[in-house]
Design a protein around this motif. Sequence first.
Motif, PDB file in Angstrom:
ATOM      1  N   THR B 111      42.259 -42.555 -18.186  1.00  0.00           N
ATOM      2  CA  THR B 111      40.798 -42.728 -18.138  1.00  0.00           C
ATOM      3  C   THR B 111      40.076 -41.597 -17.406  1.00  0.00           C
ATOM      4  O   THR B 111      38.869 -41.428 -17.578  1.00  0.00           O
ATOM      5  CB  THR B 111      40.419 -44.052 -17.435  1.00  0.00           C
ATOM      6  OG1 THR B 111      40.975 -44.055 -16.117  1.00  0.00           O
ATOM      7  CG2 THR B 111      40.930 -45.247 -18.214  1.00  0.00           C
ATOM      8  N   VAL B 115      36.075 -40.214 -18.215  1.00  0.00           N
ATOM      9  CA  VAL B 115      35.017 -40.508 -17.241  1.00  0.00           C
ATOM     10  C   VAL B 115      34.399 -39.223 -16.700  1.00  0.00           C
ATOM     11  O   VAL B 115      33.186 -39.055 -16.687  1.00  0.00           O
ATOM     12  CB  VAL B 115      35.559 -41.373 -16.074  1.00  0.00           C
ATOM     13  CG1 VAL B 115      34.519 -41.494 -14.967  1.00  0.00           C
ATOM     14  CG2 VAL B 115      35.956 -42.749 -16.581  1.00  0.00           C
ATOM     15  N   THR B 116      35.260 -38.272 -16.261  1.00  0.00           N
ATOM     16  CA  THR B 116      34.713 -37.071 -15.614  1.00  0.00           C
ATOM     17  C   THR B 116      34.156 -36.064 -16.607  1.00  0.00           C
ATOM     18  O   THR B 116      33.176 -35.391 -16.317  1.00  0.00           O
ATOM     19  CB  THR B 116      35.791 -36.356 -14.762  1.00  0.00           C
ATOM     20  OG1 THR B 116      36.916 -36.091 -15.591  1.00  0.00           O
ATOM     21  CG2 THR B 116      36.218 -37.202 -13.591  1.00  0.00           C
ATOM     22  N   GLY B 119      31.781 -38.351 -19.459  1.00  0.00           N
ATOM     23  CA  GLY B 119      30.756 -39.157 -18.815  1.00  0.00           C
ATOM     24  C   GLY B 119      30.731 -40.607 -19.289  1.00  0.00           C
ATOM     25  O   GLY B 119      29.707 -41.278 -19.213  1.00  0.00           O
ATOM     26  N   LYS B 120      31.896 -41.081 -19.756  1.00  0.00           N
ATOM     27  CA  LYS B 120      31.951 -42.483 -20.177  1.00  0.00           C
ATOM     28  C   LYS B 120      31.908 -43.389 -18.948  1.00  0.00           C
ATOM     29  O   LYS B 120      32.289 -42.978 -17.847  1.00  0.00           O
ATOM     30  CB  LYS B 120      33.257 -42.740 -20.928  1.00  0.00           C
ATOM     31  CG  LYS B 120      33.249 -42.223 -22.351  1.00  0.00           C
ATOM     32  CD  LYS B 120      34.432 -42.780 -23.104  1.00  0.00           C
ATOM     33  CE  LYS B 120      34.456 -42.243 -24.529  1.00  0.00           C
ATOM     34  NZ  LYS B 120      35.572 -42.749 -25.296  1.00  0.00           N
ATOM     35  N   SER B 121      31.486 -44.613 -19.141  1.00  0.00           N
ATOM     36  CA  SER B 121      31.517 -45.570 -18.030  1.00  0.00           C
ATOM     37  C   SER B 121      32.962 -45.959 -17.780  1.00  0.00           C
ATOM     38  O   SER B 121      33.814 -45.861 -18.659  1.00  0.00           O
ATOM     39  CB  SER B 121      30.696 -46.803 -18.366  1.00  0.00           C
ATOM     40  OG  SER B 121      31.407 -47.608 -19.284  1.00  0.00           O
ATOM     41  N   LYS B 122      33.223 -46.404 -16.547  1.00  0.00           N
ATOM     42  CA  LYS B 122      34.584 -46.747 -16.177  1.00  0.00           C
ATOM     43  C   LYS B 122      35.137 -47.878 -17.054  1.00  0.00           C
ATOM     44  O   LYS B 122      36.269 -47.819 -17.530  1.00  0.00           O
ATOM     45  CB  LYS B 122      34.630 -47.154 -14.704  1.00  0.00           C
ATOM     46  CG  LYS B 122      35.952 -46.782 -14.117  1.00  0.00           C
ATOM     47  CD  LYS B 122      35.972 -46.802 -12.635  1.00  0.00           C
ATOM     48  CE  LYS B 122      37.434 -46.554 -12.243  1.00  0.00           C
ATOM     49  NZ  LYS B 122      37.735 -46.748 -10.893  1.00  0.00           N
ATOM     50  N   SER B 123      34.304 -48.881 -17.292  1.00  0.00           N
ATOM     51  CA  SER B 123      34.799 -50.033 -18.050  1.00  0.00           C
ATOM     52  C   SER B 123      35.094 -49.635 -19.495  1.00  0.00           C
ATOM     53  O   SER B 123      36.092 -50.053 -20.081  1.00  0.00           O
ATOM     54  CB  SER B 123      33.767 -51.166 -18.007  1.00  0.00           C
ATOM     55  OG  SER B 123      32.529 -50.715 -18.488  1.00  0.00           O
ATOM     56  N   GLU B 124      34.229 -48.789 -20.037  1.00  0.00           N
ATOM     57  CA  GLU B 124      34.427 -48.331 -21.412  1.00  0.00           C
ATOM     58  C   GLU B 124      35.731 -47.533 -21.519  1.00  0.00           C
ATOM     59  O   GLU B 124      36.545 -47.746 -22.419  1.00  0.00           O
ATOM     60  CB  GLU B 124      33.236 -47.466 -21.830  1.00  0.00           C
ATOM     61  CG  GLU B 124      33.171 -47.159 -23.309  1.00  0.00           C
ATOM     62  CD  GLU B 124      32.091 -46.134 -23.628  1.00  0.00           C
ATOM     63  OE1 GLU B 124      31.278 -45.826 -22.734  1.00  0.00           O
ATOM     64  OE2 GLU B 124      32.086 -45.628 -24.753  1.00  0.00           O
ATOM     65  N   ALA B 125      35.916 -46.625 -20.548  1.00  0.00           N
ATOM     66  CA  ALA B 125      37.117 -45.784 -20.556  1.00  0.00           C
ATOM     67  C   ALA B 125      38.366 -46.634 -20.370  1.00  0.00           C
ATOM     68  O   ALA B 125      39.401 -46.383 -20.989  1.00  0.00           O
ATOM     69  CB  ALA B 125      37.026 -44.722 -19.463  1.00  0.00           C
ATOM     70  N   GLU B 126      38.265 -47.655 -19.512  1.00  0.00           N
ATOM     71  CA  GLU B 126      39.441 -48.493 -19.265  1.00  0.00           C
ATOM     72  C   GLU B 126      39.814 -49.316 -20.488  1.00  0.00           C
ATOM     73  O   GLU B 126      40.988 -49.494 -20.806  1.00  0.00           O
ATOM     74  CB  GLU B 126      39.190 -49.405 -18.055  1.00  0.00           C
ATOM     75  CG  GLU B 126      39.516 -48.694 -16.759  1.00  0.00           C
ATOM     76  CD  GLU B 126      39.277 -49.541 -15.539  1.00  0.00           C
ATOM     77  OE1 GLU B 126      38.994 -50.755 -15.683  1.00  0.00           O
ATOM     78  OE2 GLU B 126      39.376 -48.986 -14.437  1.00  0.00           O
TER      79      GLU B 126
END
Lengths: 247, 254
Positions: B111, B115-116, B119-126
């Motif tokens: 993830t 994210v970095t 720029g995805k949100s953490k929940s989306e990336a997870e």
Amino acid sequence: MKVFFEQYFDFHIMGEHFGEVLEAFFQNLLIFLVAAIIALIWGLVLAVIRQTPGKGLLPLRFLTIAYIDVLRAIPLLIIILIISGGVPFITFIPKDIRIPEWFGKSDPFWYGVAGLVFVYGAYMAEVYRAGIEAVPKGQMEAARSLGMSHLQAMRHIIIPQAVTKIPAPMLNELISLLKDTTLVSVIAFGESTLVSREILAERLNSSALILTAFFFLVICLPGARLVDILIKRNQAKITRGAHIEVA
Amino acid sequence: MAEPQLRLKNVHKRFGKLEVLKGVDLDVDKGEVICILGPSGSGKSTLLRCVNLLAPPEEGEIFLEGQDICKGPGSGTGESSWNLDFVRQRVGMVFQQFNLFPHKTALENVTLAPVTVLGKSKSEAEEKGRALLERVGLGNRLGQYPETLSGGQQQRVAIARALAMEPHVMLFDEVTSALDPELVKEVLDTMRELAEEGMTMLVVTHEIGFAREVGDQVVFMDGGVVVEQGDPKSVLDNPREERTQKFLGLVLER
């Protein structure tokens, strides 16, 4: 023998000046704390600049390396004297910076902090560098191949791994920094060395200096032990790691 | 005829005086799996590293989806050009030594870049990361650190990590070479599935069986040039060039 003990271990004099010397020692601790925090950050900044890639930043990289080399080569005492002896008279610098009296601390305090930060920043940059260079090259490549910028890779991948490799040498620097706060006594900052020297001059007796030495001992000895423990632990980790690679 | 997904034209790469790539031409169509074979030092890995600009070529051109990704001959570095982002977000890479981030869990490894970088949100990336690890058969290893995983599992995490950036092209650099023999199959199976789903892949490998079965084309490199290229059957079974014959003789002898 009696003379020796009276000169160095006069418990009467120690008792009389105990509070005074301890209070002055707190000044050493304070200057250490402020200088250590800033130097730890400054050193990291220098180390990161030193590791930047590309031709465009070459001048900055060169400047950083020059800074690190020069500041490590000049005695800290001289640096402190140069700062306190000259900066107050350079009139084009704003007075608040030229003669700093921030947070109610006197200007010698801040000159001392500045000298310690300039020099220890350079030392610590070298410690960080060793940590950064100990991270396998593939880590940066993997991070870059995922689209991270060099700085993102540094921040998320390289530095978190680098700092786990250097607690022992960094603690050495910190112990050294704490001891070197005594040098700030030469610019009339009222820390423990200055205070005990005044007592020496007044009473013609060195017991206050021994008391000061004792205070440093109490703080630094556990630190030195901790370095040993950290080095052992790190070595155990390395041998474990090597074992896994062989298997 | 659509333009190739990836086109290399006369690519040269030098390290100091050593010229590792001496003019490589290669076209890769969308969805194609190209297996690159060759003796060590032939420039296979360097070729992959040119494609994602980890080692930008000094000379020649590389077109990715029609875009020239090298700044131009002689400039030597793709650093700080916009092409770098363009490339790294379209090209995923998996390494021989896995290069997982040891201080991050399997899921965090997957993830972090979305994210970095995206720029995805953490929940989306997870959510995506979970699905990807599930897909490579590691849905039950999300919270484990790399050192607690076997080599094969680590390499599958590395594949999931690269896929998380939704690459259009995947580069595999001898990804099974560091694995114990019994762990090779699980990684190759993952790659096979990926190929079946239509991923464009450049695979540097010594697994002749994989090249024969999965590869659309086999490229044989030696001395920094492409010696022979064609469909797996013709290159592997009836190599025209002497160097290819010699190499395959040595490899297949085992």
